[in-house]
Design an enzyme around this catalytic site. Sequence first.
Site, short mmCIF file in Angstrom:
data_model
loop_
_atom_site.label_atom_id
_atom_site.label_comp_id
_atom_site.label_asym_id
_atom_site.label_seq_id
_atom_site.Cartn_x
_atom_site.Cartn_y
_atom_site.Cartn_z
N ASP A 73 -34.65 -10.90 -46.06
CA ASP A 73 -34.83 -11.71 -47.26
C ASP A 73 -33.57 -11.63 -48.10
O ASP A 73 -32.94 -10.58 -48.20
CB ASP A 73 -36.02 -11.17 -48.06
N CYS A 88 -35.23 -11.67 -52.88
CA CYS A 88 -35.76 -10.41 -53.44
C CYS A 88 -35.49 -9.33 -52.40
O CYS A 88 -36.41 -8.75 -51.83
CB CYS A 88 -37.24 -10.51 -53.76
N HIS A 92 -38.71 -12.80 -46.47
CA HIS A 92 -39.45 -12.66 -47.71
C HIS A 92 -40.95 -12.49 -47.47
O HIS A 92 -41.62 -11.73 -48.16
CB HIS A 92 -39.20 -13.92 -48.55
N MET A 93 -41.47 -13.22 -46.47
CA MET A 93 -42.89 -13.17 -46.13
C MET A 93 -43.08 -12.26 -44.93
O MET A 93 -43.13 -12.72 -43.78
CB MET A 93 -43.43 -14.57 -45.86
N SER A 138 -43.13 -11.16 -54.06
CA SER A 138 -42.17 -11.89 -54.88
C SER A 138 -42.48 -11.75 -56.37
O SER A 138 -42.38 -10.66 -56.91
CB SER A 138 -42.12 -13.35 -54.43
#
Length: 554
Positions: A462, A465, A528-529, A270
């Site tokens: 995600d 981003c 995202h993760m 991120s």
Amino acid sequence: MKFSVASVAAFSMAMSVVSAFSIPEIPLLQQNPLGGLDQVQDAISMSPATVSALKDIASSAGERIQDVSAEILHSWAQIEHEFPGGLKRYLQTTAQQDTRFEPKKLAANRNTKWIAKHTMESAPGHVLRVADPSSLGLDDVQQYSGYVDIEEEDKHFFYWFFESRNDPKNDPVLLWLNGGPGCSSMTGQFFELGPSSINEDLTLTWNPSSWNQNASVIFLDQPVNVGFSYSSNRVKNSRAAAEDVHKFLSLFFDKFPKYAKQDFHIAGESYAGHYIPAIATEIQSHSDKNYNLTSILIGNGITDERTQVEYYRPMACGEGGYPAVITPEECDKMERDVPKCQRLVDLCYSTNNRIACVAPNFYCNAVTMGAYQQTGRNVYDIREQCGDSDLCYEQEDWITAYLNQPHVLEAIGAEVEVFEGCKNDVGIDFVFDGDHNRPFHYDVADLLDDGLPVLIYAGDKDFICNWLGNQAWTDTLDWTDAESFFLAETRNWTAQVPTKHGKTKAVHAGTVKNAGKLTYLRVFDAGHMVPFNQPETSLDMVNRWIAGDYAFKG
């Protein structure tokens, strides 16, 4: 604000403004932006409150609003005209920056046993303190936690280190950074890629896919005032933060020289798309360093805002591998508004002026995030609703509760009274310094041209981003092998993951593109993760990368 998982607080601050466009402002001030009384050309109409806030933003950077170009001030006037009440509330945050900052409270009676304190002759006043947190049972490998103190600046950086489970004498060392800005790397440690995760009852679960399977890993809370780190001073941008990280690493490797000779990689996600290019640039500027940087890895990063902002509409409107989550009318509006956002970012890129670089934060968030936010969906995973937790994941609350237990705080050497996963004040400082919209892809290009391998990976579910934006900026990056990368074939990526019977099997885990030292990896069915959603394939990814398989052909 396209921040990491733990920076929803700063994101929510901006979005609450977006939903409050109700208080009209009367344009009372006619101002010549160039400051010359006899050369008034295009008078700029802004409310006194906006002008006052812009003066504060400029003066805190040692600038004068009279020296700001007409084009920049016109951009602010246009934003105020379009979003009058919302801009007023947004800028009120600026006036509170200095008055709201309070240094973290330190614990009075915590009986940490420091097993070592280390100083470095070439850096007087820098001290590394070492505690042994192994009693907590996160892993059975050698581990250290504690602080690096930069005494003359009253900065104290918390770290937690785990040796490799495999061959620590020879395996690489990896530094992990979460984003924000303002979010603790304890998120990465306990939620994504560390040796154990936290359960709802605050017990531990062993992570067989921890990234210390074949690398020793450092989790660092930075900038100061993030997580367990603290200071009476503030760091407000990625360049200043990068200087501190290099100081930390110099002292860490001086204390532990057995790790300094091994390969060293920096990874993060991120807002680490800002942090890591800045840190790598800072590291490479020091010819006399006591460690050597081998590569960088950025997951679902924000690195080139101008390019990436164009891909919120396709991701939300069904063109990113997931069905549309907003209406066709909202998609059309985003299509119309994003070019205005890009023109604001262009002004930031071309001038590097603080007032110019703050402007896109408000406008771009309003036009790219507003409709998505109204759906209630998780900005970090388009497949899910956000839920009741402030950060969309209840596990974040479990981590905070675990780390605030007295026996944990004492074992790791934590000196702050209370652990916070995200420090909103730090995020706001970065916003009003203009850091978010400054370009960091130029750093990546320079690092590639210097021969440093770079992996950009992105989970394809995600939103904030997203993989489309990360693919786009890598495709258009101007560097030595740019043409070869642009024309390179996008191939299937097959990962080797363990089976229940102790063997491995091949799975189609994503797609990969590589030329020279640059690799772009799309990770299927991850948000995202990436290590949280796809622990096994992400471990295969990092293991192959640190082994030197930069093209993922092995």
